[in-house]
Design a protein around this motif. Structure first.
Motif, mmCIF file in Angstrom:
data_model
loop_
_atom_site.group_PDB
_atom_site.id
_atom_site.type_symbol
_atom_site.label_atom_id
_atom_site.label_comp_id
_atom_site.label_asym_id
_atom_site.label_seq_id
_atom_site.Cartn_x
_atom_site.Cartn_y
_atom_site.Cartn_z
ATOM 1 N N SER A 51 0.882 -1.158 0.000
ATOM 2 C CA SER A 51 0.000 0.000 0.000
ATOM 3 C C SER A 51 0.927 1.217 0.000
ATOM 4 O O SER A 51 1.642 1.453 0.964
ATOM 5 N N SER A 62 -5.597 6.275 5.140
ATOM 6 C CA SER A 62 -6.950 5.696 5.238
ATOM 7 C C SER A 62 -7.069 4.440 4.389
ATOM 8 O O SER A 62 -7.653 3.429 4.827
ATOM 9 N N SER A 63 -6.519 4.477 3.180
ATOM 10 C CA SER A 63 -6.577 3.274 2.332
ATOM 11 C C SER A 63 -5.807 2.134 2.973
ATOM 12 O O SER A 63 -6.243 0.976 2.935
ATOM 13 N N ASP A 66 -7.668 0.385 5.944
ATOM 14 C CA ASP A 66 -8.996 -0.150 5.643
ATOM 15 C C ASP A 66 -9.017 -1.684 5.777
ATOM 16 O O ASP A 66 -8.216 -2.372 5.150
ATOM 17 N N GLY A 67 -9.900 -2.200 6.604
ATOM 18 C CA GLY A 67 -10.055 -3.652 6.761
ATOM 19 C C GLY A 67 -9.013 -4.321 7.640
ATOM 20 O O GLY A 67 -8.961 -5.550 7.723
ATOM 21 N N GLN A 94 -10.647 5.130 13.457
ATOM 22 C CA GLN A 94 -11.810 5.396 12.604
ATOM 23 C C GLN A 94 -12.165 4.170 11.754
ATOM 24 O O GLN A 94 -13.340 3.901 11.501
ATOM 25 N N ALA A 95 -11.146 3.435 11.344
ATOM 26 C CA ALA A 95 -11.368 2.274 10.463
ATOM 27 C C ALA A 95 -11.741 1.021 11.255
ATOM 28 O O ALA A 95 -11.982 -0.029 10.663
#
Ligand SMILES: NC(=O)c1ccc[n+]([C@@H]2O[C@H](COP(=O)([O-])OP(=O)(O)OC[C@H]3O[C@@H](n4cnc5c(N)ncnc54)[C@H](OP(=O)(O)O)[C@@H]3O)[C@@H](O)[C@H]2O)c1
Length: 291
Positions: A51, A62-63, A66-67, A94-95
């Protein structure tokens, strides 16, 4: 279902070994946050998802989170490390990230003697207040830092450092990687602060003797004043922040700020911490002989 793990700082000393190791575990799916995909090609080959982004780019953070279930939060030592860690931590919350494993630093404390120590102290406090599960690892001085002295060891046979006669429980990065892997895989260490160290607290005369034995030549420690350490770091182009941090670490270690060991490597990994002789024989001398 595989547990998703994100490793930041994945092209660094710890992260580059750790991310590949975690990817070898069948129940983990590993993502690495990297600035440069080319630099992380070996991780990709080891099955790590890349990433690409930076701590300054909130969208890329944020990407990356994620997950993710478990975040291994590694930042480089720099004047903005606490802000960078804070940005990743708030995106992780937040994620819905569940657990953070943080590579902190020795004796991390908002009132500690170096800016690196203080920044880590602030980040550790933010993690402990975050409500997420955490394991905070505060490793001792890396044995691998001796590579900074490789040119003068290979040359005149001297190690120039500003630690005076201070003793320190320095640690092999391989043990930090093992300890971090255990902190990710196991839930037994959740919500603990651990201080991985080497097995012995020794001074730089003893370190120089071990290096000399391993590389087969006379190696001596030359104690220089902390101010001279600062000047040479700046001269090497590492900048004023690093210069001051090295000076302050030198002063602290000279006063035996790091004169202790713990059993935390064995507690985390089940094996004893590697000695300076093991590091010299297995890592340092072979690297030096290859130039
Ligand atoms: N050295 C010691 O004796 C010692 C002792 C105890 C604790 N520590 C702590 O250990 C940590 C460093 O661990 P390490 O030695 O494994 O790391 P490192 O080798 O310094 O690597 C730092 C990593 O962070 C990445 N990075 C730097 N700036 C970034 C940015 N703006 N955005 C995204 N990524 C960025 C680097 O990427 P690039 O490859 O692209 O540069 C690299 O992957 C520090 O927090 C330090 O305080 C060090």
């Amino acid at each position: 279902m595989a547990r998703n793990v994100l490793v930041t700082g994945a092209t660094g000393n710890i992260g580059s070994q750790l991310a590949g190791r975690l990817a070898g575990q069948s129940d983990l799916s590993v993502r690495a946050f990297v600035r440069d995909a080319d630099k992380a090609a070996a991780l990709k080959d080891a099955g790590v998802e890349l990433s690409v982004g930076t701590f300054e780019d909130g969208g890329s953070i944020s990407s990356a989170v994620d997950g993710i279930d478990t975040l291994v939060l590694i930042t480089a030592p720099n004047p903005n490390a606490a802000e960078q860690a804070g940005a990743v931590l708030s995106a992780a919350k937040q994620a819905g990230v569940r657990k953070v494993v943080r590579i902190s630093a020795l004796n991390a404390d908002p009132n500690g003697p170096t800016d690196n120590t203080r920044q880590h102290g602030r980040t550790d406090a933010a993690i402990q207040e975050s409500g997420l599960d955490y394991v905070i690892l505060r490793p001792h001085f890396f044995m691998q830092n001796l590579f900074m002295a490789a040119p003068t060891i290979g040359g005149e046979g001297n190690i120039y450092m500003g630690m005076g006669e201070g003793k320190l429980g320095l640690i092999d990065v391989r043990d930090i990687v093992d300890a971090t892997e255990a902190a990710v895989v196991s839930e037994d260490f959740n919500n603990q602060v651990l201080t991985p160290t080497g097995p012995d607290s020794i001074d730089f005369n003893q370190i120089a003797a071990s290096v000399g034995r391993g590389v087969g030549k006379d190696v001596n420690y030359v104690a220089v004043p902390p101010e001279a350490v600062e000047a040479s770091i700046i001269e090497m182009g590492m900048g004023e922040w690093f210069g001051e941090v090295f000076k302050h670490y030198s002063e602290a270690y000279s006063n035996n700020w790091g004169d202790f060991t713990t059993g935390d490597v064995e507690k985390l990994t089940g094996h004893p911490a590697r000695s300076i002789d093991q590091f010299v024989d297995e890592v340092f001398a072979p690297a030096l002989s290859q130039g």
